[in-house]
Design a protein around this motif. Sequence first.
Motif, PDB file in Angstrom:
ATOM      1  N   ASP A 368       0.822  -1.211   0.000  1.00 52.07           N
ATOM      2  CA  ASP A 368       0.000   0.000   0.000  1.00 52.07           C
ATOM      3  C   ASP A 368       0.855   1.259   0.000  1.00 52.07           C
ATOM      4  N   TYR A 369       1.935   1.255   0.802  1.00 50.48           N
ATOM      5  CA  TYR A 369       2.800   2.433   0.836  1.00 50.48           C
ATOM      6  C   TYR A 369       3.554   2.599  -0.482  1.00 50.48           C
ATOM      7  N   MET A 370       3.893   1.505  -1.124  1.00 54.73           N
ATOM      8  CA  MET A 370       4.513   1.610  -2.447  1.00 54.73           C
ATOM      9  C   MET A 370       3.545   2.243  -3.439  1.00 54.73           C
ATOM     10  N   ARG A 371       2.326   1.860  -3.369  1.00 60.23           N
ATOM     11  CA  ARG A 371       1.312   2.455  -4.244  1.00 60.23           C
ATOM     12  C   ARG A 371       1.115   3.939  -3.937  1.00 60.23           C
ATOM     13  N   TYR A 372       1.110   4.243  -2.649  1.00 58.55           N
ATOM     14  CA  TYR A 372       0.918   5.638  -2.251  1.00 58.55           C
ATOM     15  C   TYR A 372       2.066   6.507  -2.762  1.00 58.55           C
ATOM     16  N   ASN A 373       3.299   6.051  -2.603  1.00 61.79           N
ATOM     17  CA  ASN A 373       4.446   6.827  -3.065  1.00 61.79           C
ATOM     18  C   ASN A 373       4.463   6.938  -4.582  1.00 61.79           C
ATOM     19  N   ASN A 377       4.301  10.415  -6.780  1.00 63.39           N
ATOM     20  CA  ASN A 377       5.242  10.784  -7.831  1.00 63.39           C
ATOM     21  C   ASN A 377       4.540  11.056  -9.156  1.00 63.39           C
ATOM     22  N   LEU A 378       3.513  10.240  -9.455  1.00 69.81           N
ATOM     23  CA  LEU A 378       2.754  10.467 -10.691  1.00 69.81           C
ATOM     24  C   LEU A 378       2.046  11.812 -10.671  1.00 69.81           C
ATOM     25  N   SER A 379       1.480  12.180  -9.505  1.00 70.53           N
ATOM     26  CA  SER A 379       0.788  13.464  -9.414  1.00 70.53           C
ATOM     27  C   SER A 379       1.763  14.621  -9.578  1.00 70.53           C
ATOM     28  N   LYS A 380       3.008  14.478  -9.053  1.00 68.82           N
ATOM     29  CA  LYS A 380       4.005  15.526  -9.239  1.00 68.82           C
ATOM     30  C   LYS A 380       4.391  15.657 -10.712  1.00 68.82           C
ATOM     31  N   ASP A 381       4.555  14.542 -11.394  1.00 73.03           N
ATOM     32  CA  ASP A 381       4.883  14.598 -12.818  1.00 73.03           C
ATOM     33  C   ASP A 381       3.783  15.280 -13.616  1.00 73.03           C
ATOM     34  N   LYS A 382       2.549  14.998 -13.279  1.00 69.56           N
ATOM     35  CA  LYS A 382       1.427  15.631 -13.988  1.00 69.56           C
ATOM     36  C   LYS A 382       1.383  17.127 -13.732  1.00 69.56           C
ATOM     37  N   SER A 383       1.677  17.528 -12.490  1.00 66.30           N
ATOM     38  CA  SER A 383       1.660  18.959 -12.174  1.00 66.30           C
ATOM     39  C   SER A 383       2.765  19.690 -12.922  1.00 66.30           C
ATOM     40  N   LYS A 384       3.938  19.047 -13.105  1.00 70.00           N
ATOM     41  CA  LYS A 384       5.015  19.667 -13.868  1.00 70.00           C
ATOM     42  C   LYS A 384       4.644  19.781 -15.345  1.00 70.00           C
ATOM     43  N   LYS A 403      -6.278   2.523  -2.720  1.00 67.30           N
ATOM     44  CA  LYS A 403      -5.683   1.199  -2.646  1.00 67.30           C
ATOM     45  C   LYS A 403      -5.825   0.427  -3.945  1.00 67.30           C
ATOM     46  N   GLY A 404      -6.869   0.706  -4.712  1.00 67.90           N
ATOM     47  CA  GLY A 404      -7.117  -0.055  -5.937  1.00 67.90           C
ATOM     48  C   GLY A 404      -6.945   0.766  -7.186  1.00 67.90           C
ATOM     49  N   SER A 405      -6.065   1.791  -7.190  1.00 66.43           N
ATOM     50  CA  SER A 405      -5.897   2.663  -8.345  1.00 66.43           C
ATOM     51  C   SER A 405      -5.268   1.898  -9.500  1.00 66.43           C
ATOM     52  N   ASN A 406      -5.867   2.034 -10.695  1.00 65.68           N
ATOM     53  CA  ASN A 406      -5.325   1.371 -11.873  1.00 65.68           C
ATOM     54  C   ASN A 406      -4.021   2.014 -12.320  1.00 65.68           C
ATOM     55  N   ALA A 407      -3.957   3.339 -12.175  1.00 67.99           N
ATOM     56  CA  ALA A 407      -2.744   4.035 -12.594  1.00 67.99           C
ATOM     57  C   ALA A 407      -1.555   3.580 -11.759  1.00 67.99           C
ATOM     58  N   VAL A 408      -1.762   3.453 -10.442  1.00 68.21           N
ATOM     59  CA  VAL A 408      -0.685   3.008  -9.567  1.00 68.21           C
ATOM     60  C   VAL A 408      -0.291   1.577  -9.884  1.00 68.21           C
ATOM     61  N   GLN A 409      -1.276   0.740 -10.132  1.00 64.85           N
ATOM     62  CA  GLN A 409      -0.992  -0.654 -10.461  1.00 64.85           C
ATOM     63  C   GLN A 409      -0.173  -0.756 -11.734  1.00 64.85           C
ATOM     64  N   ASN A 410      -0.542   0.040 -12.742  1.00 63.84           N
ATOM     65  CA  ASN A 410       0.202   0.029 -13.998  1.00 63.84           C
ATOM     66  C   ASN A 410       1.621   0.550 -13.798  1.00 63.84           C
TER      67      ASN A 410
END
Length: 442
Positions: A368-373, A377-384, A403-410
């Motif tokens: 879960d923490y790996m997914r959260y991190n 990081n993905l949200s920071k890239d999108k903001s940039k 916990k079940g985000s597809n983007a994080v899983q991918n």
Amino acid sequence: MFDWVFELLYGITKAILELIDGILSCANKLCGIEPITVDGVETDFLTLLFKSDEINFAFRITAVLGTIVIVFFSIFAIIRTVAKEKPNETPAQIAIKTAKTILMFLFVPVCMVAFMWILNVFMTAIYSATLAGAPNIGTFLFGAFADGAWLPGKGMQDVIAEGFNYMDTDMVWTVVDLYDYNFFFSWVAGIAILICLALCMISFVERAISIVILYVAAPFSLASSVLDDGARFKLWRDQILIKFINGYGMIIGINIYALIIGLVCRDSVVFFDSSFFNFLMKIMIILGGAYSLQKIGAVIGNLVSAGAGTSETQSAIGAAKGAFGRLGSMAMAPFKAARGVFNFGRDTANYGLASTIAGDLGFRTKRDYMRYNMEKNLSKDKSKEGGAGGSDSQNSNQPKYNKGSNAVQNALENNQNQNNNNNNNNQNNNENHNQNKSQGQN
């Protein structure tokens, strides 16, 4: 050569018609149109209930309690009359009304049984008249959709004749050419009637139980006549009439609907010159009639009391839909359980048993923490990438713990694949380096 194809198509029609006959036969027995057998003697379902010792014992108990209630109500009414300066009734009139009400307790069972017998006779005659001579609605529908497919010299008179059985496919071939049978019309109309009957079936059971409840509670409604001049008794009477007539009205309405679609589906009935629009018009009439079947009970009930039939029908259909929804959920429960077992096994194989159990119990695991991190990081890239998009874009790019985000899983899968590729490249580089080194030594 292709007879088996059309026999298979007719098998679908045959199954639908058989279900319609089965459900409608159950409804007819609940309503009293078709008799039931008790100890070798034919009777109807409601008469069996009203003549049972258990129901009669309950009625006698309520009659005794109702007599006690009416005595207290009579005393209260006399005191209220004496206290008024200009009373509407005298104590003698109240006493006479009380005596009449007590006598009516004795006539309620007789009146109920007589009313049921008379209503059953009338409704059975109307039910038979709306079947156009067919022994059941399934046989009539079979003949109605066979228009244009009759063999030479055959017709509806052969279908409604004694001994014909639409369930026997070989017998059907003797009167109808299945190559020309209206299968599509039979499926659309049959499924529409089947759904309507399935929704109304629960209301037929509720009708029988409600009539018994009203019968047992009749003394209390009669007892209040001393105080309200029979207002509660009129309400009880309207409820009894609505419960009796609604069930009959629904079944007879289905028969009339079958008569109408039997006329509409004839090849001789042409609404438009275009065959497509003519076909579409007939389908609309079939579906519109099926939808209106749910309101037939309201139409009949409103003849007894304004608005009473509408509320009665809506509540009955709502209860039926809720019951079928719960049955559907129960039917899907094994599949949901199998899906849960499959997902648990898959998570165990990928992440380990301890992590899977902890996640199912609601604890946050390393995964879960790996997914959260990764999501952060993905949200920071999108903001940039979005640049200075204002406060709204910044707020929308804030990381969310899902916990079940597809983007994080991918992202996790891509990261894992990238690590694997890097390991493979390092291994290849080491092999090439060793090979070059050995060649230099040689």
